[in-house]
Motif scaffolding. Structure first.
Motif, PDB file in Angstrom:
ATOM      1  N   ARG A  11      -5.876   2.745  -4.466  1.00 21.30           N
ATOM      2  CA  ARG A  11      -6.389   1.674  -5.325  1.00 21.30           C
ATOM      3  C   ARG A  11      -7.313   2.234  -6.404  1.00 21.30           C
ATOM      4  O   ARG A  11      -7.726   1.511  -7.297  1.00 21.30           O
ATOM      5  CB  ARG A  11      -7.085   0.594  -4.499  1.00 21.30           C
ATOM      6  CG  ARG A  11      -8.345   1.032  -3.791  1.00 21.30           C
ATOM      7  CD  ARG A  11      -8.892  -0.115  -2.923  1.00 21.30           C
ATOM      8  NE  ARG A  11     -10.073   0.286  -2.211  1.00 21.30           N
ATOM      9  CZ  ARG A  11     -11.312  -0.004  -2.580  1.00 21.30           C
ATOM     10  NH1 ARG A  11     -11.535  -0.716  -3.676  1.00 21.30           N
ATOM     11  NH2 ARG A  11     -12.329   0.400  -1.859  1.00 21.30           N
TER      12      ARG A  11
ATOM     13  N   ASP B 191      -7.686   1.305   1.233  1.00 17.43           N
ATOM     14  CA  ASP B 191      -7.643   2.130   0.022  1.00 17.43           C
ATOM     15  C   ASP B 191      -6.244   2.519  -0.464  1.00 17.43           C
ATOM     16  O   ASP B 191      -6.089   2.942  -1.602  1.00 17.43           O
ATOM     17  CB  ASP B 191      -8.457   3.400   0.230  1.00 17.43           C
ATOM     18  CG  ASP B 191      -9.939   3.120   0.376  1.00 17.43           C
ATOM     19  OD1 ASP B 191     -10.393   2.030  -0.028  1.00 17.43           O
ATOM     20  OD2 ASP B 191     -10.669   3.994   0.896  1.00 17.43           O
TER      21      ASP B 191
ATOM     22  N   THR C  80      -2.473   1.587  -1.565  1.00 15.85           N
ATOM     23  CA  THR C  80      -1.726   0.424  -2.048  1.00 15.85           C
ATOM     24  C   THR C  80      -0.233   0.515  -1.780  1.00 15.85           C
ATOM     25  O   THR C  80       0.459  -0.505  -1.769  1.00 15.85           O
ATOM     26  CB  THR C  80      -1.953   0.212  -3.554  1.00 15.85           C
ATOM     27  OG1 THR C  80      -1.502   1.382  -4.260  1.00 15.85           O
ATOM     28  CG2 THR C  80      -3.428  -0.042  -3.853  1.00 15.85           C
ATOM     29  N   ASP C  81       0.290   1.724  -1.599  1.00 22.23           N
ATOM     30  CA  ASP C  81       1.709   1.906  -1.332  1.00 22.23           C
ATOM     31  C   ASP C  81       1.891   3.292  -0.729  1.00 22.23           C
ATOM     32  O   ASP C  81       1.154   4.222  -1.077  1.00 22.23           O
ATOM     33  CB  ASP C  81       2.521   1.778  -2.620  1.00 22.23           C
ATOM     34  CG  ASP C  81       4.018   1.649  -2.374  1.00 22.23           C
ATOM     35  OD1 ASP C  81       4.426   1.335  -1.229  1.00 22.23           O
ATOM     36  OD2 ASP C  81       4.788   1.859  -3.324  1.00 22.23           O
TER      37      ASP C  81
END
Length: 108
Positions: free
Chosen positions: A15, A89, A91-92
């Motif tokens: 992030r 923290d 995102t993917d």
């Protein structure tokens, strides 16, 4: 001949902006935390160099066998890290686990 070590890799986006102070803090503290877990071998933090996938960073580690890998996954430090740090923290991500098969003619 097949190597019985399990290579555990996870590639991810944070992030935080790549190469930011927050990203660097995440990478260093994650490495410190995860290498405290017994049986983690050859831990490395990786930075993406190609535009061929969407992930900015990766972690690479090895385990001597399936039992060591299984114990890592349920270890309280790992479970807490995933719940309190990773889910907040990252995102993917893409996780890939594999064993190494030697190329024909190699001694490994």
């Amino acid at each position: 001949m097949m190597n019985t070590n399990i290579a555990h890799t996870v590639f991810f986006k944070l992030r935080f902006a790549p190469q930011s102070a927050e990203a660097e803090t995440f990478l260093h503290s994650s490495a410190s935390t995860l290498t405290e877990i017994p049986n983690v071998l050859h831990f490395q933090v990786l930075k993406q160099q190609s535009g061929k996938n969407p992930y900015d960073y990766g972690f690479y580690m090895e385990f001597a066998n399936q039992a060591d890998y299984d114990s890592y996954n349920v270890h309280p430090v790992h479970v807490q890290y995933v719940e309190e740090v990773w889910k907040r923290d990252v995102t993917d991500f893409q996780e890939i686990d594999y064993t190494v098969i030697a190329a024909p003619g190699s001694s490994r």
